[in-house]
Motif scaffolding. Structure first.
Motif, short mmCIF file in Angstrom:
data_model
loop_
_atom_site.label_atom_id
_atom_site.label_comp_id
_atom_site.label_asym_id
_atom_site.label_seq_id
_atom_site.Cartn_x
_atom_site.Cartn_y
_atom_site.Cartn_z
N GLY A 172 -37.87 14.48 50.13
CA GLY A 172 -36.91 14.07 49.11
C GLY A 172 -35.73 13.40 49.79
O GLY A 172 -35.57 13.52 51.01
N ARG A 173 -34.90 12.70 49.01
CA ARG A 173 -33.85 11.94 49.68
C ARG A 173 -32.59 12.76 49.93
O ARG A 173 -31.73 12.35 50.69
N ASN A 189 -45.41 10.83 44.49
CA ASN A 189 -44.84 11.20 43.19
C ASN A 189 -43.48 10.55 42.94
O ASN A 189 -43.15 10.24 41.80
N ILE A 203 -38.45 5.68 40.63
CA ILE A 203 -37.29 5.50 39.75
C ILE A 203 -37.73 4.64 38.56
O ILE A 203 -38.72 3.91 38.63
N TYR A 208 -40.58 -1.19 36.76
CA TYR A 208 -41.29 0.11 36.78
C TYR A 208 -42.77 -0.12 36.47
O TYR A 208 -43.66 0.33 37.20
N LYS A 218 -46.53 12.24 29.08
CA LYS A 218 -45.13 12.65 28.86
C LYS A 218 -44.82 14.02 29.45
O LYS A 218 -45.63 14.93 29.31
N MET A 219 -43.63 14.14 30.04
CA MET A 219 -43.16 15.44 30.55
C MET A 219 -41.65 15.52 30.37
O MET A 219 -40.96 14.51 30.43
N ARG A 233 -37.95 10.94 31.92
CA ARG A 233 -38.31 10.79 30.50
C ARG A 233 -37.05 10.78 29.63
O ARG A 233 -36.94 10.00 28.69
#
Ligand SMILES: NC(=O)c1ccc[n+]([C@@H]2O[C@H](COP(=O)([O-])OP(=O)(O)OC[C@H]3O[C@@H](n4cnc5c(N)ncnc54)[C@H](OP(=O)(O)O)[C@@H]3O)[C@@H](O)[C@H]2O)c1
Length: 248
Positions: free
Chosen positions: A47-48, A103, A106, A169, A201-202, A207
């Motif tokens: 992760g960043r 995963n 942006i 995207y 969708k999540m 989202r």
């Protein structure tokens, strides 16, 4: 190709597997990391931002799952030298990699192409498409050392069918689909399987940003979908290759 609904994670089914997940600090990446660790895998959580990775680490360890490894790296600014260092670290510590889950992403902005912000176009393509390309290129040597490796790209419905205003995207996800299909052919004679998956969708920040007026309580939580990813990394899914998969 039908995926199992409500797959139940079995303890130890991924014991001794080493799996890298990008964007592991929150959202679907965190839910995937939790389930992989629950299944006994050593998860390299990339992760960043170190502090949110540390928060995610606590969530995994407090749940009693296998202790993960944290790897802070900003996929927007990462250089070939950074990816080489990651490869060196993985080879030195594990001498192989069994899974790579792309995963992190942006949303960019939702705009018509003729008004799309050029800087944001580049950032979105960099994080969502060029970084997965470089990460894959540098980690293929480690994946080749596994006797059963998987590469999984998180895609989207707009990566398979275009929709107005989804801009960079959508284009980045179409690109990932192409990258994955090219790779699955090139790696056909190896033990590395490559697939894409649209999670549907999540209830996550992405989202919420895309659909601010939506009632989030109607959406499934990421942890209701992440066990399918464990299935795709498991022995049961060893024949699945070159597929455009969907959870819903
Ligand atoms: N949510 C949905 O409904 C949905 C639907 C279809 C597909 N998807 C796909 O599912 C995947 C996960 O989405 P999500 O909903 O969980 O999104 P999210 O909650 O916005 O999480 C995105 C993740 O990517 C990370 N990331 C962003 N830029 C990065 C960078 N420069 N370097 C490293 N990490 C970076 C974020 O880290 P920070 O916390 O530091 O920003 C975060 O961990 C994505 O590929 C998305 O396209 C989601």
């Amino acid at each position: 190709m039908k995926l199992p609904k409500n797959y139940k994670v079995k303890q130890n089914e991924l014991n001794s597997k080493v799996i890298l997940v990008t964007g592991a600090n929150k959202g679907f990446g965190l839910a995937i990391s939790m389930d992989l660790a629950k299944a006994g895998a050593t998860v390299i959580m990339l992760g960043r931002d170190l502090s949110s990775l540390e928060y995610a680490y606590d969530a995994v360890v407090d749940a009693g799952y296998k202790e993960p490894i944290l790897y802070p790296l900003d996929l927007e600014g990462a250089s070939p030298e950074n990816y080489q260092e990651l490869q060196d670290n993985i080879i030195e510590k594990f001498n192989r990699l069994d899974g790579l889950i792309h995963n992190a992403a942006i949303l960019g902005t939702q705009m018509p192409i003729d008004q799309y912000d050029i800087k944001l176009w580049y950032s979105t393509l960099q994080i969502n498409l060029s970084a997965p390309f470089m990460l894959t290129q540098f980690l293929i040597p480690a994946l080749k050392k596994s006797d059963d490796a998987r590469i999984l790209f998180l895609s989207s419905s707009v990566g398979r069918k275009a929709r107005a205003y989804w801009g960079a995207y959508s284009v980045s996800k179409f690109g990932l689909e192409g990258l994955a299909m090219t790779l699955s052919e090139e790696l056909e004679k190896t033990k590395i399987k490559v697939n894409t998956i649209n999670p549907g969708k999540m209830r996550t920040e992405m989202r919420r940003t895309a659909y601010p007026a939506e009632d989030a309580s109607t959406l499934p939580k990421p942890e209701e979908k992440s066990s399918v990813i464990v299935y795709l990394l498991s022995k049961e899914a060893e024949r699945i290759n070159g597929e455009q998969l969907s959870i819903d």
